[in-house]
Design a protein around this motif. Structure first.
Motif, PDB file in Angstrom:
ATOM      1  N   VAL A 288      10.789  25.547  -8.057  1.00  0.00           N
ATOM      2  CA  VAL A 288      10.871  25.375  -6.612  1.00  0.00           C
ATOM      3  C   VAL A 288      10.144  24.097  -6.217  1.00  0.00           C
ATOM      4  CG1 VAL A 288       8.759  26.670  -6.054  1.00  0.00           C
ATOM      5  CG2 VAL A 288      10.631  26.570  -4.391  1.00  0.00           C
ATOM      6  N   CYS A 289      10.647  23.473  -5.171  1.00  0.00           N
ATOM      7  CA  CYS A 289       9.992  22.323  -4.557  1.00  0.00           C
ATOM      8  C   CYS A 289      10.046  22.558  -3.054  1.00  0.00           C
ATOM      9  CB  CYS A 289      10.708  21.031  -4.929  1.00  0.00           C
ATOM     10  SG  CYS A 289       9.949  19.538  -4.251  1.00  0.00           S
ATOM     11  N   THR A 290       8.872  22.723  -2.432  1.00  0.00           N
ATOM     12  CA  THR A 290       8.835  22.953  -0.988  1.00  0.00           C
ATOM     13  C   THR A 290       8.428  21.659  -0.286  1.00  0.00           C
ATOM     14  OG1 THR A 290       6.527  23.675  -0.851  1.00  0.00           O
ATOM     15  CG2 THR A 290       8.181  25.365  -1.351  1.00  0.00           C
ATOM     16  N   VAL A 291       9.056  21.425   0.848  1.00  0.00           N
ATOM     17  CA  VAL A 291       8.850  20.187   1.601  1.00  0.00           C
ATOM     18  C   VAL A 291       8.647  20.546   3.062  1.00  0.00           C
ATOM     19  CG1 VAL A 291       9.892  17.989   2.287  1.00  0.00           C
ATOM     20  CG2 VAL A 291      10.297  18.900  -0.015  1.00  0.00           C
ATOM     21  N   SER A 292       7.622  19.979   3.670  1.00  0.00           N
ATOM     22  CA  SER A 292       7.434  20.171   5.109  1.00  0.00           C
ATOM     23  C   SER A 292       7.514  18.816   5.807  1.00  0.00           C
ATOM     24  CB  SER A 292       6.099  20.861   5.411  1.00  0.00           C
ATOM     25  OG  SER A 292       5.025  20.079   4.967  1.00  0.00           O
ATOM     26  N   PHE A 293       7.871  18.882   7.082  1.00  0.00           N
ATOM     27  CA  PHE A 293       7.999  17.674   7.889  1.00  0.00           C
ATOM     28  C   PHE A 293       6.758  17.499   8.754  1.00  0.00           C
ATOM     29  CE2 PHE A 293      12.677  18.900   7.743  1.00  0.00           C
ATOM     30  CZ  PHE A 293      12.952  18.072   6.680  1.00  0.00           C
ATOM     31  N   GLN A 294       6.307  16.264   8.860  1.00  0.00           N
ATOM     32  CA  GLN A 294       5.203  15.900   9.729  1.00  0.00           C
ATOM     33  C   GLN A 294       5.655  14.746  10.620  1.00  0.00           C
ATOM     34  OE1 GLN A 294       4.353  16.251   6.190  1.00  0.00           O
ATOM     35  NE2 GLN A 294       3.908  18.330   6.832  1.00  0.00           N
ATOM     36  N   HIS A 295       4.904  14.550  11.690  1.00  0.00           N
ATOM     37  CA  HIS A 295       5.178  13.438  12.597  1.00  0.00           C
ATOM     38  C   HIS A 295       3.923  12.585  12.676  1.00  0.00           C
ATOM     39  CE1 HIS A 295       8.790  15.526  13.819  1.00  0.00           C
ATOM     40  NE2 HIS A 295       8.056  16.611  13.862  1.00  0.00           N
ATOM     41  N   ALA A 296       4.096  11.275  12.584  1.00  0.00           N
ATOM     42  CA  ALA A 296       2.949  10.374  12.647  1.00  0.00           C
ATOM     43  C   ALA A 296       3.360   9.052  13.273  1.00  0.00           C
ATOM     44  CB  ALA A 296       2.381  10.128  11.253  1.00  0.00           C
ATOM     45  N   ILE A 297       2.437   8.461  13.974  1.00  0.00           N
ATOM     46  CA  ILE A 297       2.677   7.145  14.553  1.00  0.00           C
ATOM     47  C   ILE A 297       2.837   6.126  13.434  1.00  0.00           C
ATOM     48  CG2 ILE A 297       1.684   5.317  15.986  1.00  0.00           C
ATOM     49  CD1 ILE A 297       0.270   7.659  17.546  1.00  0.00           C
ATOM     50  N   ARG A 298       2.003   6.242  12.393  1.00  0.00           N
ATOM     51  CA  ARG A 298       2.030   5.255  11.306  1.00  0.00           C
ATOM     52  C   ARG A 298       3.372   5.182  10.604  1.00  0.00           C
ATOM     53  NH1 ARG A 298       1.368   7.902   6.296  1.00  0.00           N
ATOM     54  NH2 ARG A 298       0.674  10.050   6.578  1.00  0.00           N
ATOM     55  N   THR A 299       4.175   6.260  10.697  1.00  0.00           N
ATOM     56  CA  THR A 299       5.498   6.257  10.077  1.00  0.00           C
ATOM     57  C   THR A 299       6.606   6.108  11.113  1.00  0.00           C
ATOM     58  OG1 THR A 299       5.672   8.665  10.159  1.00  0.00           O
ATOM     59  CG2 THR A 299       4.722   7.693   8.158  1.00  0.00           C
ATOM     60  N   LEU A 300       6.209   5.915  12.369  1.00  0.00           N
ATOM     61  CA  LEU A 300       7.151   5.780  13.476  1.00  0.00           C
ATOM     62  C   LEU A 300       8.089   6.985  13.570  1.00  0.00           C
ATOM     63  CD1 LEU A 300       8.011   1.981  13.185  1.00  0.00           C
ATOM     64  CD2 LEU A 300       6.364   3.099  14.723  1.00  0.00           C
ATOM     65  N   GLY A 301       7.527   8.149  13.303  1.00  0.00           N
ATOM     66  CA  GLY A 301       8.329   9.374  13.427  1.00  0.00           C
ATOM     67  C   GLY A 301       8.059  10.354  12.308  1.00  0.00           C
ATOM     68  N   THR A 302       9.123  10.973  11.862  1.00  0.00           N
ATOM     69  CA  THR A 302       9.016  12.058  10.888  1.00  0.00           C
ATOM     70  C   THR A 302       8.948  11.533   9.464  1.00  0.00           C
ATOM     71  OG1 THR A 302      10.295  13.468  12.368  1.00  0.00           O
ATOM     72  CG2 THR A 302      10.152  14.178  10.084  1.00  0.00           C
ATOM     73  N   TYR A 303       8.084  12.155   8.693  1.00  0.00           N
ATOM     74  CA  TYR A 303       8.059  11.924   7.251  1.00  0.00           C
ATOM     75  C   TYR A 303       7.935  13.286   6.571  1.00  0.00           C
ATOM     76  CZ  TYR A 303       2.941  12.475   7.118  1.00  0.00           C
ATOM     77  OH  TYR A 303       1.665  12.961   7.209  1.00  0.00           O
ATOM     78  N   ALA A 304       8.076  13.316   5.270  1.00  0.00           N
ATOM     79  CA  ALA A 304       8.056  14.577   4.531  1.00  0.00           C
ATOM     80  C   ALA A 304       6.888  14.610   3.560  1.00  0.00           C
ATOM     81  CB  ALA A 304       9.364  14.758   3.771  1.00  0.00           C
ATOM     82  N   THR A 305       6.419  15.815   3.302  1.00  0.00           N
ATOM     83  CA  THR A 305       5.372  16.039   2.297  1.00  0.00           C
ATOM     84  C   THR A 305       5.858  17.107   1.324  1.00  0.00           C
ATOM     85  OG1 THR A 305       3.611  15.507   3.857  1.00  0.00           O
ATOM     86  CG2 THR A 305       2.989  16.753   1.901  1.00  0.00           C
ATOM     87  N   ILE A 306       5.843  16.783   0.052  1.00  0.00           N
ATOM     88  CA  ILE A 306       6.086  17.815  -0.960  1.00  0.00           C
ATOM     89  C   ILE A 306       4.807  18.636  -1.020  1.00  0.00           C
ATOM     90  CG2 ILE A 306       6.437  18.281  -3.412  1.00  0.00           C
ATOM     91  CD1 ILE A 306       8.204  15.778  -3.517  1.00  0.00           C
ATOM     92  N   GLN A 307       4.914  19.891  -0.645  1.00  0.00           N
ATOM     93  CA  GLN A 307       3.742  20.760  -0.572  1.00  0.00           C
ATOM     94  C   GLN A 307       3.493  21.500  -1.886  1.00  0.00           C
ATOM     95  OE1 GLN A 307       1.683  20.548   1.744  1.00  0.00           O
ATOM     96  NE2 GLN A 307       2.769  19.896   3.559  1.00  0.00           N
ATOM     97  N   GLU A 308       4.539  22.063  -2.436  1.00  0.00           N
ATOM     98  CA  GLU A 308       4.427  22.799  -3.701  1.00  0.00           C
ATOM     99  C   GLU A 308       5.594  22.406  -4.598  1.00  0.00           C
ATOM    100  OE1 GLU A 308       2.580  25.567  -0.576  1.00  0.00           O
ATOM    101  OE2 GLU A 308       4.683  25.020  -0.780  1.00  0.00           O
ATOM    102  N   MET A 309       5.280  22.252  -5.865  1.00  0.00           N
ATOM    103  CA  MET A 309       6.296  21.914  -6.864  1.00  0.00           C
ATOM    104  C   MET A 309       5.957  22.700  -8.118  1.00  0.00           C
ATOM    105  SD  MET A 309       8.782  20.256  -8.130  1.00  0.00           S
ATOM    106  CE  MET A 309       9.261  19.714  -9.742  1.00  0.00           C
ATOM    107  N   TYR A 310       6.896  23.524  -8.579  1.00  0.00           N
ATOM    108  CA  TYR A 310       6.617  24.371  -9.736  1.00  0.00           C
ATOM    109  C   TYR A 310       7.880  24.591 -10.550  1.00  0.00           C
ATOM    110  CZ  TYR A 310       5.263  28.394 -12.545  1.00  0.00           C
ATOM    111  OH  TYR A 310       5.000  29.236 -13.598  1.00  0.00           O
ATOM    112  N   VAL A 311       7.726  24.505 -11.863  1.00  0.00           N
ATOM    113  CA  VAL A 311       8.776  24.848 -12.817  1.00  0.00           C
ATOM    114  C   VAL A 311       8.147  25.793 -13.836  1.00  0.00           C
ATOM    115  CG1 VAL A 311      10.335  23.968 -14.601  1.00  0.00           C
ATOM    116  CG2 VAL A 311       9.997  22.665 -12.495  1.00  0.00           C
TER     117      VAL A 311
END
Length: 151
Positions: free
Chosen positions: A63-86
């Motif tokens: 599984v690879c879980t991804v959440s969305f965040q909002h930041a001024i430094r990225t001029l909007g939405t960016y993603a963070t891989i939160q958990e990654m497991y095989v």
């Protein structure tokens, strides 16, 4: 091997695999009901993020879980891989690379121009894995746990 974007009905699978990751890293598993609810929120709310599941026939193997965040430094939405497991038996067989590549494509489809992640302490293997996929070190992630009661 096949891959799918998790649906709400897959929340228990996502939560179970994340708990296996937590245990492998030396942590205590999350309470099942709460983990399932958190996974259901992530995969059920497209503005929150998504999860990619790797399958061997009918068995989930990663599984690879991804959440969305909002930041001024990225001029909007960016993603963070939160958990990654095989699961261990499937490591070094491209399952992890495929999970991340699909997650990157899905993040781009959601309008993210950047994806970040953190690795565990002493995560040299993980860092090497992610660098092979084009990630570059930009600093360290720090954390402070807050009391649940607001104290």
């Amino acid at each position: 091997m096949r891959y799918s974007i998790a649906e709400e009905s897959d929340a228990p699978v996502v939560a179970t695999l994340v708990n296996r990751l937590i245990e492998e890293l030396g942590g205590s598993p999350l309470p099942s009901d709460e983990a399932h609810a958190a996974a259901a929120h992530l995969v059920g709310d497209t503005s929150a993020g998504f999860a990619v599941i790797a399958w061997d026939d009918t068995q989930p193997i990663g599984v690879c879980t991804v959440s969305f965040q909002h930041a001024i430094r990225t001029l909007g939405t960016y993603a963070t891989i939160q958990e990654m497991y095989v699961v261990p038996a499937w490591r070094s067989r491209q399952a992890g690379s495929q999970l991340v590549e699909i997650a990157l494509a899905e993040a781009a489809r959601h309008g993210c121009a950047m994806v970040e992640l953190g690795t565990p302490p002493h995560g040299d293997r993980q860092i090497t894995f992610y660098e092979r996929l084009g990630f570059r070190a930009v600093g360290q992630r720090l954390r402070k746990t807050l009391q649940a009661d607001g104290a």
